[in-house]
Design a protein around this motif. Structure first.
Motif, mmCIF file in Angstrom:
data_model
loop_
_atom_site.group_PDB
_atom_site.id
_atom_site.type_symbol
_atom_site.label_atom_id
_atom_site.label_comp_id
_atom_site.label_asym_id
_atom_site.label_seq_id
_atom_site.Cartn_x
_atom_site.Cartn_y
_atom_site.Cartn_z
ATOM 1 N N ILE A 28 0.839 -1.208 0.000
ATOM 2 C CA ILE A 28 0.000 0.000 0.000
ATOM 3 C C ILE A 28 0.871 1.254 0.000
ATOM 4 O O ILE A 28 0.664 2.186 -0.784
ATOM 5 N N LYS A 32 1.456 4.117 -3.046
ATOM 6 C CA LYS A 32 1.188 5.538 -2.808
ATOM 7 C C LYS A 32 2.370 6.420 -3.178
ATOM 8 O O LYS A 32 2.201 7.531 -3.685
ATOM 9 N N HIS A 106 -4.835 -2.960 6.591
ATOM 10 C CA HIS A 106 -5.935 -2.105 6.143
ATOM 11 C C HIS A 106 -6.258 -1.046 7.190
ATOM 12 O O HIS A 106 -6.478 0.133 6.855
ATOM 13 N N ASP A 110 -6.166 3.121 6.985
ATOM 14 C CA ASP A 110 -7.531 3.653 6.977
ATOM 15 C C ASP A 110 -8.317 3.171 5.758
ATOM 16 O O ASP A 110 -8.999 3.950 5.085
ATOM 17 N N LEU A 111 -8.223 1.873 5.505
ATOM 18 C CA LEU A 111 -8.961 1.245 4.416
ATOM 19 C C LEU A 111 -10.034 0.323 5.004
ATOM 20 O O LEU A 111 -9.919 -0.109 6.152
ATOM 21 N N PRO A 112 -11.049 -0.009 4.250
ATOM 22 C CA PRO A 112 -12.043 -0.979 4.735
ATOM 23 C C PRO A 112 -11.362 -2.290 5.110
ATOM 24 O O PRO A 112 -10.521 -2.798 4.347
ATOM 25 N N GLN A 115 -12.102 -6.724 2.275
ATOM 26 C CA GLN A 115 -12.077 -6.424 0.847
ATOM 27 C C GLN A 115 -11.884 -7.734 0.085
ATOM 28 O O GLN A 115 -11.469 -8.742 0.662
ATOM 29 N N SER A 184 -7.495 -8.552 0.104
ATOM 30 C CA SER A 184 -6.949 -7.199 0.053
ATOM 31 C C SER A 184 -6.932 -6.702 -1.390
ATOM 32 O O SER A 184 -6.161 -7.214 -2.215
ATOM 33 N N THR A 186 -5.501 -4.414 -2.940
ATOM 34 C CA THR A 186 -4.394 -3.465 -2.943
ATOM 35 C C THR A 186 -3.288 -4.017 -3.848
ATOM 36 O O THR A 186 -3.473 -5.020 -4.543
#
Length: 237
Positions: A28, A32, A106, A110-112, A115, A184, A186
């Protein structure tokens, strides 16, 4: 003194959780920061995963053997090096720990929490890559343990770092990792449809490595620990 099964399964759970937190979390972060450069993102993901793996094996190997991988635990059970009941407990701990690590990653970003990946990793080349990756991983573990057990942490970490790049699948080489990464969506994810073929390929690779183990590293050629000056040692005690 041998650790209790409870201690060993806790070590496997924690190790698997931190491993997946590193795999998914670094993926992740890398996605980014890499600005769309997939090669840089994969390199960052590789380094974080390999570094974490070396640390986890170092700290948990004395407790549980630091398998963190159902393929490894099944191979040990088939060799008679651990009880099947213990292997079952290890598998459950590894899968639960791996999924927990994904959820932790996650949460940190700050992700759900729940997933399902949409990243397609499917096809014969991917499956063959997973078989090769797992075959090589098991050979690395068998060879290092037969000749110099203290080298297992760096050997496994270096192998995984390399296999991230020389395999088409980026070397999952672990059924628990495969299951968890399907949860995930991601950088490190795998679509659920690819999970079963990956796991079958991984188990096939592990079986092939297991078949070669006795031929490559016969028991009668395994170095035995030397006893140096037992009389002096006993006198000192």
């Amino acid at each position: 003194m041998t650790a209790t099964l409870a201690r060993r399964t806790l070590a496997e759970t924690l190790g698997s959780a931190f491993l997946l937190a590193a795999v998914v979390g670094s993926g992740i972060m890398a996605a980014k920061l890499a600005g769309g450069n997939v090669a840089i993102a994969l390199l960052a993901n590789t380094l974080a995963t390999a570094a974490m793996l070396a640390v986890l094996i170092l700290i948990f190997q004395p407790i549980s053997g630091a398998h963190f991988n159902p393929a490894v635990s099944l191979a040990m059970a088939m060799r008679g090096e651990m009880k099947w009941r213990d292997a079952g407990a290890y598998l459950a701990a590894q899968i639960v720990g791996a999924i927990t690590g994904v959820f932790a990653a996650h949460a940190m970003f700050d992700l759900p929490l729940l997933q399902f990946s949409t990243t397609v990793r499917f096809g014969p080349s991917q499956w063959f890559a997973e078989g090769v990756a797992t075959f090589g991983l098991l050979l690395t573990i068998f060879g290092a343990s037969a000749r110099s057990p203290s080298t297992i942490p760096p050997a496994v970490a270096l192998y995984i770092a390399s296999a991230y790049w020389f395999t088409a699948s980026t070397s999952f080489a672990n059924p628990a990792v495969t299951i968890a990464r399907a949860l995930s969506d991601t950088f490190a994810g795998i679509a659920p449809a690819g999970v079963v073929p990956f796991i079958l390929a991984q188990l096939a690779g592990a079986a092939a490595a297991l078949a070669m183990r006795s031929f490559l590293w016969p028991v009668d050629e395994t170095p035995q620990p030397r006893i140096v000056n037992r009389t002096l040692t006993e006198t000192a005690d």
